[in-house]
Design a protein around this motif. Sequence first.
Motif, PDB file in Angstrom:
ATOM      1  N   GLU A   1      96.431  90.933   9.879  1.00  0.00           N
ATOM      2  CA  GLU A   1      97.880  91.111   9.971  1.00  0.00           C
ATOM      3  C   GLU A   1      98.607  90.127   9.064  1.00  0.00           C
TER       4      GLU A   1
ATOM      5  N   ASN B   1     100.876  90.969   5.760  1.00  0.00           N
ATOM      6  CA  ASN B   1     102.262  90.510   5.617  1.00  0.00           C
ATOM      7  C   ASN B   1     102.464  89.813   4.274  1.00  0.00           C
TER       8      ASN B   1
ATOM      9  N   LYS C   1     110.760  96.421   7.296  1.00  0.00           N
ATOM     10  CA  LYS C   1     110.120  97.390   6.407  1.00  0.00           C
ATOM     11  C   LYS C   1     110.486  98.840   6.685  1.00  0.00           C
TER      12      LYS C   1
ATOM     13  N   GLY D   1     102.558  96.983   6.618  1.00  0.00           N
ATOM     14  CA  GLY D   1     103.119  96.842   7.963  1.00  0.00           C
ATOM     15  C   GLY D   1     104.321  97.749   8.129  1.00  0.00           C
TER      16      GLY D   1
ATOM     17  N   ALA E   1     102.989  92.659  14.820  1.00  0.00           N
ATOM     18  CA  ALA E   1     101.915  91.687  14.612  1.00  0.00           C
ATOM     19  C   ALA E   1     102.308  90.268  15.016  1.00  0.00           C
TER      20      ALA E   1
HETATM   21 MG    MG Z   1     102.890  92.921   9.565  1.00  0.00          MG
END
Ligand code: MG
Length: 574
Positions: A29, A33, A79, A93, A98
Amino acid sequence: MPIRVLSPDLAAKIAAGEVIERPASVAKELLENAIDAGAHEVYLEIAQGGRRLIRVSDDGCGIPAAEVELAFSRHATSKLSSVEELYRVRTLGFRGEALASIAAVSRVTLFTRCAGEQVGTLVRLEGGVLASREARGRPPGTMVQVENLFYNTPARLKFLRTDPTEAGHVARLATSYALAYPGMRITLHSNGRLVLRTTGTGELYDALVAVHGLDVAEQMLDIGPTQTQGARIQVWGYVGTPQLHRATRRDVVFFVNRRWVQDSSLSYAVTQAYHNLLPAGRHPMAVINVGLPPEDVDVNIHPTKREVRFRRQRDVFVALQRAVRRTLMAQHPVPVITPSPIIDLRRPSRWQEGMALRAQGASPPEPIQDGVARPLTIEPRPAGRLPMLRVLGQVAQTYIIAEGPGGIYLIDQHAAHERVRYEELKAHYAARDVVAQELLEPLPIDLTPQRAALLEDHLEILSRHGIEIIPFGSTTFLVKGVPSALIGQDVSTALSEIVDAAMDGGETFSWEDQALVILSCHTAVRAGQVLSLQEMRDLVRELEQTALPHTCPHGRPTMVHLSQTQLEKEFGRR
Ligand code: MG
Ligand code: ADP
């Protein structure tokens, strides 16, 4: 029990469990990112398999000071803003889960600075609750540090494997992303030791060298930019030559729109493309990218986002299979593997099948059409002890031909000696009386960082086998001593075979046993070696003494048997 709404703390832990299963899930994760933040350089560090520490630093866009706390709320993301966007998502993501999940089950420190701001923000969270916050200077980018993972969910902690196994999962993740993003420089340290460093040149080939070493990279074939299905589906990457086979599927990796995915149908397409080219039960190496319009693939199937669903599944399958097959056929003189000469003990032999057909009044099957007429099929010996055998001679400097009460025996001299050596070495190992003989000159060996880390964790076991190795720089080792039987043999090949097998082997792999298997292989007589009658007699006597005389330590038969009855039948005497 009456129905109750779960407490926020419990609900958070349950939700976290879907996303964060082990240290490698945290690393995944955080790495995703960093990629979404447009990083060019990412540092990963873990300690004790990630159980104690996972730290990921990037030089990406950073998080604005005002949004730092929000980033840790569940379903908070920069996002995605509408349902329509979900179906065209281009970032790794999008679920906004996360950071919240990680924070719920660990102690998190986040230090970030957004490029447009003067000063950075440093926050600490304990079990998802903000513990401190301060403004502090740093270059643009983000560092997330996760300590004591699962400290507040003891049940999860119990499911973790050993530190080297968990570290292996993180290494696999880092190497996979290194291959998906060759333009990003990725470094991984485990317990302070360098495991992986890529150059970030943007060339997939350079990433392959960093991950697998030059020897392997040189045997990988470029698929080239392949466009099919009206340019909707693109396939690119590298596939290994058929000689580069592995024991598991773990070196076949796929990226769909640069997302690392697991997909059994993609895997099957690749296996099909190698049809007839690999020995039974072996798997190829491949790094394959599939690119297609985002709206043709659904990435929102699973919380960990490791699975995807294709709108035109069949088209993807065909495109992939064709691209791989074409590469294999075009760039390499492909030897087609004919049916294995080793008799498969699990299947009835052709001889048995023939007998069964004859018994039913049908005609027996044709001999196998591989250029050699084989009217006669002989049997591997069934399990049990060996009868007394009389050695008659050697065939092709490889097989010992012997006669016994039950007929004729052909013994593979290498396989037989391997079995003898294996049981000897095992007895010495169990009695702890293996002594290393010092090499006159220490032998340097050089490994890829991942292999070096693996070897370093197991030096102690090898030393108990009489192989004395000391670290000598980050990826170099010095072999100081080996068991006397290995003196004069190819020590570095034997060692790299052990490490390769460990890389392949997964969680059931045993260093103890593999070292025995490989040492016995390297100290046994070879095929092609002329043996005197006395040497052959000695070998057969020794084989008779072993516990499992019918198979070598790799599981292949040591001998085939042609019984008196078979002989009589084949010559029409019965
Ligand atoms: Mg993420
Ligand atoms: P998601 O990635 O699904 O949006 P996360 O919980 O992983 O959810 O992250 C929440 C938000 O925090 C992201 O949308 C992003 O805005 C910000 N963020 C997290 N990590 C980073 C990073 N390394 N660099 C910049 N922004 C980050």
